[in-house]
Design a protein around this motif. Structure first.
Motif, PDB file in Angstrom:
ATOM      1  N   LEU A 161       6.326   8.049  11.566  1.00 46.78           N
ATOM      2  CA  LEU A 161       7.122   7.411  12.592  1.00 46.78           C
ATOM      3  C   LEU A 161       8.411   7.934  12.795  1.00 46.78           C
ATOM      4  CD1 LEU A 161       7.551   4.796  14.174  1.00 46.78           C
ATOM      5  CD2 LEU A 161       8.187   3.453  12.098  1.00 46.78           C
ATOM      6  N   MET A 162       8.832   8.381  11.759  1.00 47.04           N
ATOM      7  CA  MET A 162      10.286   9.120  11.959  1.00 47.04           C
ATOM      8  C   MET A 162      10.106  10.333  12.659  1.00 47.04           C
ATOM      9  SD  MET A 162      12.555   7.177  10.672  1.00 47.04           S
ATOM     10  CE  MET A 162      11.610   5.802  11.244  1.00 47.04           C
ATOM     11  N   SER A 163       8.965  11.083  12.554  1.00 49.86           N
ATOM     12  CA  SER A 163       8.659  12.184  13.310  1.00 49.86           C
ATOM     13  C   SER A 163       8.522  12.028  14.657  1.00 49.86           C
ATOM     14  CB  SER A 163       7.460  12.933  12.417  1.00 49.86           C
ATOM     15  OG  SER A 163       7.142  14.069  13.168  1.00 49.86           O
TER      16      SER A 163
ATOM     17  N   TYR B 189       3.136  15.010   9.198  1.00 45.93           N
ATOM     18  CA  TYR B 189       2.626  13.807   8.551  1.00 45.93           C
ATOM     19  C   TYR B 189       1.534  13.110   9.517  1.00 45.93           C
ATOM     20  CZ  TYR B 189       7.247  14.907   6.606  1.00 45.93           C
ATOM     21  OH  TYR B 189       8.244  15.425   6.122  1.00 45.93           O
ATOM     22  N   PHE B 190       1.008  13.804  10.339  1.00 43.19           N
ATOM     23  CA  PHE B 190      -0.146  13.180  11.255  1.00 43.19           C
ATOM     24  C   PHE B 190      -1.662  13.486  10.702  1.00 43.19           C
ATOM     25  CE2 PHE B 190       2.990  11.843  13.903  1.00 43.19           C
ATOM     26  CZ  PHE B 190       2.630  10.858  14.664  1.00 43.19           C
ATOM     27  N   GLY B 191      -2.079  12.947   9.868  1.00 41.16           N
ATOM     28  CA  GLY B 191      -3.237  13.358   9.083  1.00 41.16           C
ATOM     29  C   GLY B 191      -4.423  12.925   9.876  1.00 41.16           C
ATOM     30  N   ASP B 192      -5.783  13.229   9.445  1.00 40.74           N
ATOM     31  CA  ASP B 192      -6.775  13.061  10.151  1.00 40.74           C
ATOM     32  C   ASP B 192      -6.962  11.472  10.290  1.00 40.74           C
ATOM     33  OD1 ASP B 192      -7.316  15.716  10.373  1.00 40.74           O
ATOM     34  OD2 ASP B 192      -8.693  15.846   8.545  1.00 40.74           O
ATOM     35  N   LYS B 193      -7.049  10.775   9.322  1.00 44.53           N
ATOM     36  CA  LYS B 193      -7.340   9.349   8.992  1.00 44.53           C
ATOM     37  C   LYS B 193      -6.416   8.589  10.168  1.00 44.53           C
ATOM     38  CE  LYS B 193      -7.889   5.166   5.893  1.00 44.53           C
ATOM     39  NZ  LYS B 193      -7.589   5.211   4.421  1.00 44.53           N
ATOM     40  N   MET B 194      -5.248   8.936   9.824  1.00 48.41           N
ATOM     41  CA  MET B 194      -4.260   8.429  10.789  1.00 48.41           C
ATOM     42  C   MET B 194      -4.484   8.539  12.210  1.00 48.41           C
ATOM     43  SD  MET B 194       0.146   8.859  10.845  1.00 48.41           S
ATOM     44  CE  MET B 194       0.170   8.922   9.320  1.00 48.41           C
ATOM     45  N   CYS B 195      -4.743   9.713  12.654  1.00 46.91           N
ATOM     46  CA  CYS B 195      -5.058   9.957  13.798  1.00 46.91           C
ATOM     47  C   CYS B 195      -6.304   9.421  14.585  1.00 46.91           C
ATOM     48  CB  CYS B 195      -5.048  11.541  13.979  1.00 46.91           C
ATOM     49  SG  CYS B 195      -3.642  12.190  14.068  1.00 46.91           S
ATOM     50  N   THR B 196      -7.270   9.212  13.766  1.00 47.88           N
ATOM     51  CA  THR B 196      -8.470   8.226  14.011  1.00 47.88           C
ATOM     52  C   THR B 196      -8.286   7.104  14.204  1.00 47.88           C
ATOM     53  OG1 THR B 196      -9.783   9.734  12.543  1.00 47.88           O
ATOM     54  CG2 THR B 196     -10.712   7.720  13.083  1.00 47.88           C
ATOM     55  N   VAL B 197      -7.344   6.231  13.447  1.00 46.46           N
ATOM     56  CA  VAL B 197      -7.032   5.038  13.808  1.00 46.46           C
ATOM     57  C   VAL B 197      -6.121   4.962  15.324  1.00 46.46           C
ATOM     58  CG1 VAL B 197      -5.538   3.200  13.126  1.00 46.46           C
ATOM     59  CG2 VAL B 197      -6.768   4.356  11.372  1.00 46.46           C
TER      60      VAL B 197
ATOM     61  N   TYR C  32      10.199  -3.713   8.561  1.00 46.64           N
ATOM     62  CA  TYR C  32       9.661  -2.843   7.515  1.00 46.64           C
ATOM     63  C   TYR C  32       9.892  -1.116   8.034  1.00 46.64           C
ATOM     64  CZ  TYR C  32       7.144  -6.688   5.258  1.00 46.64           C
ATOM     65  OH  TYR C  32       7.092  -7.906   4.821  1.00 46.64           O
ATOM     66  N   ALA C  33       9.602  -0.982   9.480  1.00 47.96           N
ATOM     67  CA  ALA C  33       9.701   0.500   9.593  1.00 47.96           C
ATOM     68  C   ALA C  33      10.868   1.110   9.588  1.00 47.96           C
ATOM     69  CB  ALA C  33       9.092   0.496  11.242  1.00 47.96           C
ATOM     70  N   ASN C  34      11.945   0.415   9.903  1.00 46.03           N
ATOM     71  CA  ASN C  34      13.320   0.902   9.774  1.00 46.03           C
ATOM     72  C   ASN C  34      13.843   1.010   8.367  1.00 46.03           C
ATOM     73  OD1 ASN C  34      13.486   1.119  12.598  1.00 46.03           O
ATOM     74  ND2 ASN C  34      14.113  -0.976  12.851  1.00 46.03           N
ATOM     75  N   LYS C  35      13.079   0.886   7.450  1.00 48.96           N
ATOM     76  CA  LYS C  35      13.542   1.068   5.931  1.00 48.96           C
ATOM     77  C   LYS C  35      13.827   2.610   5.924  1.00 48.96           C
ATOM     78  CE  LYS C  35      11.640  -2.879   3.626  1.00 48.96           C
ATOM     79  NZ  LYS C  35      10.611  -3.316   2.490  1.00 48.96           N
TER      80      LYS C  35
ATOM     81  N   SER D  11       1.054  -1.164  -0.218  1.00 47.57           N
ATOM     82  CA  SER D  11       0.053   0.267   0.087  1.00 47.57           C
ATOM     83  C   SER D  11       0.900   1.165  -0.119  1.00 47.57           C
ATOM     84  CB  SER D  11      -0.844  -0.175   0.971  1.00 47.57           C
ATOM     85  OG  SER D  11      -1.671   1.326   1.302  1.00 47.57           O
ATOM     86  N   LYS D  12       0.308   2.140  -0.719  1.00 44.11           N
ATOM     87  CA  LYS D  12       1.139   3.609  -0.762  1.00 44.11           C
ATOM     88  C   LYS D  12       1.154   4.228   0.515  1.00 44.11           C
ATOM     89  CE  LYS D  12       0.372   4.332  -5.538  1.00 44.11           C
ATOM     90  NZ  LYS D  12      -0.435   5.202  -6.569  1.00 44.11           N
ATOM     91  N   SER D  13       0.101   4.040   1.515  1.00 42.83           N
ATOM     92  CA  SER D  13       0.077   4.574   2.948  1.00 42.83           C
ATOM     93  C   SER D  13       1.344   4.317   3.453  1.00 42.83           C
ATOM     94  CB  SER D  13      -1.111   4.076   3.537  1.00 42.83           C
ATOM     95  OG  SER D  13      -0.832   2.692   3.817  1.00 42.83           O
ATOM     96  N   ALA D  14       2.115   3.218   3.272  1.00 39.78           N
ATOM     97  CA  ALA D  14       3.259   2.756   4.282  1.00 39.78           C
ATOM     98  C   ALA D  14       4.145   4.000   4.232  1.00 39.78           C
ATOM     99  CB  ALA D  14       3.953   1.804   3.390  1.00 39.78           C
ATOM    100  N   PHE D  15       4.384   4.617   2.912  1.00 39.84           N
ATOM    101  CA  PHE D  15       5.256   5.922   2.803  1.00 39.84           C
ATOM    102  C   PHE D  15       4.782   7.116   3.892  1.00 39.84           C
ATOM    103  CE2 PHE D  15       6.258  10.073   0.939  1.00 39.84           C
ATOM    104  CZ  PHE D  15       7.675   9.960   0.917  1.00 39.84           C
ATOM    105  N   THR D  16       3.702   7.394   3.993  1.00 37.32           N
ATOM    106  CA  THR D  16       3.221   8.364   5.066  1.00 37.32           C
ATOM    107  C   THR D  16       3.253   7.763   6.451  1.00 37.32           C
ATOM    108  OG1 THR D  16       1.510   8.841   3.227  1.00 37.32           O
ATOM    109  CG2 THR D  16       1.078   9.605   5.852  1.00 37.32           C
ATOM    110  N   TYR D  17       2.940   6.424   6.606  1.00 36.11           N
ATOM    111  CA  TYR D  17       3.191   5.970   8.202  1.00 36.11           C
ATOM    112  C   TYR D  17       4.628   6.067   8.441  1.00 36.11           C
ATOM    113  CZ  TYR D  17      -1.520   4.127   7.584  1.00 36.11           C
ATOM    114  OH  TYR D  17      -2.967   3.913   7.227  1.00 36.11           O
ATOM    115  N   ARG D  18       5.519   5.684   7.657  1.00 34.99           N
ATOM    116  CA  ARG D  18       6.857   5.678   8.083  1.00 34.99           C
ATOM    117  C   ARG D  18       7.293   7.068   8.173  1.00 34.99           C
ATOM    118  NH1 ARG D  18       8.849   3.662   3.759  1.00 34.99           N
ATOM    119  NH2 ARG D  18       8.317   1.624   4.283  1.00 34.99           N
TER     120      ARG D  18
END
Length: 266
Positions: free
Chosen positions: A53-55, A75-83, A120-123, A43-50
């Protein structure tokens, strides 16, 4: 001293220790799992999540809520914060408010998930520029930002459109970054008749009212008291515009609050 020896007495060794905060650890843990899950699904959302995560990993202070993370971090958007809010509510229902003890236990039980997190997250993050279609480009050109100013509804200068919270209950802590910026903008307006103040000048003026460093961020100090400007903008007390750099001024609510702070100290 022989040629191959090193004189340790002449070298200074700096040791830094990263402080641990319960909610920071939880958010970092959940984002790592979200990165892993998104990577598995390609999923392309992995880039946003990562990037989020770095932030949060670089943020040196304690977070008290997901909303605060959304306000202060990138990089903390509405959808991510809802989750994240949903996960936090489930955690609190089962374990109570986050503490270092119950967070360590909770994260420790997810050892299998942690393997995915590290794989995955440390890439390294690679920036991929998304090619915009011609239709999207035309649509973007005709979309005009709608911004409102409480101090001047006919303001023609470009301002950043920000999400604004209620400012009636917000009072910045004495000698904090937000407090110093309010006081500095108030002085510039009333003493020097400066409505808009540039970044460097505002930082210089605000330092006298702040106990912490309020200058630009550096590699060793990415977060300074200058972050307080984001809080003020979010509460509708300060607005910004882009010229050669960023300029700032008080809104109507900001002027009233700054006047109260000025009277309290005089």
């Amino acid at each position: 001293m022989n040629d191959g020896e090193v004189d340790l007495s002449t070298q200074s060794i700096q040791v830094t220790c990263r402080r641990q905060f319960p909610l920071n650890i939880l958010i970092e843990h959940w984002l790592g799992l979200m990165v892993a899950e998104a990577e598995k699904k390609d999923s392309k959302s992995a880039f946003t999540y990562r990037r989020a995560l770095m932030s949060v990993r670089k943020f040196p202070a304690q977070l008290h809520s997901v909303d605060e993370a959304k306000l202060l971090l990138q990089y903390f958007g509405d959808k991510m914060c809802t989750v994240l809010k949903k996960k936090l509510a489930e955690f609190c229902a089962e374990h109570g408010q986050p503490t270092l003890a119950n967070v360590a236990s909770y994260v420790g039980k997810s050892s299998g998930d942690n393997k995915l997190l590290h794989s995955y997250a440390n890439k390294p993050i690679s920036v991929v520029k998304k090619r915009r279609s011609s239709a999207e480009s035309v649509e973007k050109c005709f979309k005009q930002p709608t911004t409102t100013s409480s101090s001047s509804p006919l303001l023609s200068s470009p301002t950043k459109s920000r999400r604004k919270s209620s400012s009636s209950s917000f009072i910045p802590k004495n000698r904090s970054g937000a407090y110093a910026i309010l006081r500095a903008l108030y002085d510039a307006l009333n003493l020097d008749s400066l409505e808009w103040v540039g970044t460097a000048e505002l930082q210089r003026r605000a330092q006298a009212y702040c106990d912490q460093y309020i200058g630009p961020s550096t590699r060793n100090q990415p977060y300074t008291a200058w972050m307080g400007r984001k809080t003020l903008i979010a509460h509708g007390l300060v607005e910004s515009r882009r010229s050669r750099g960023n300029d700032y001024r008080l809104t109507g609510s900001g002027k009233r609050l700054a006047a109260q702070l000025d009277q309290m100290k005089n």
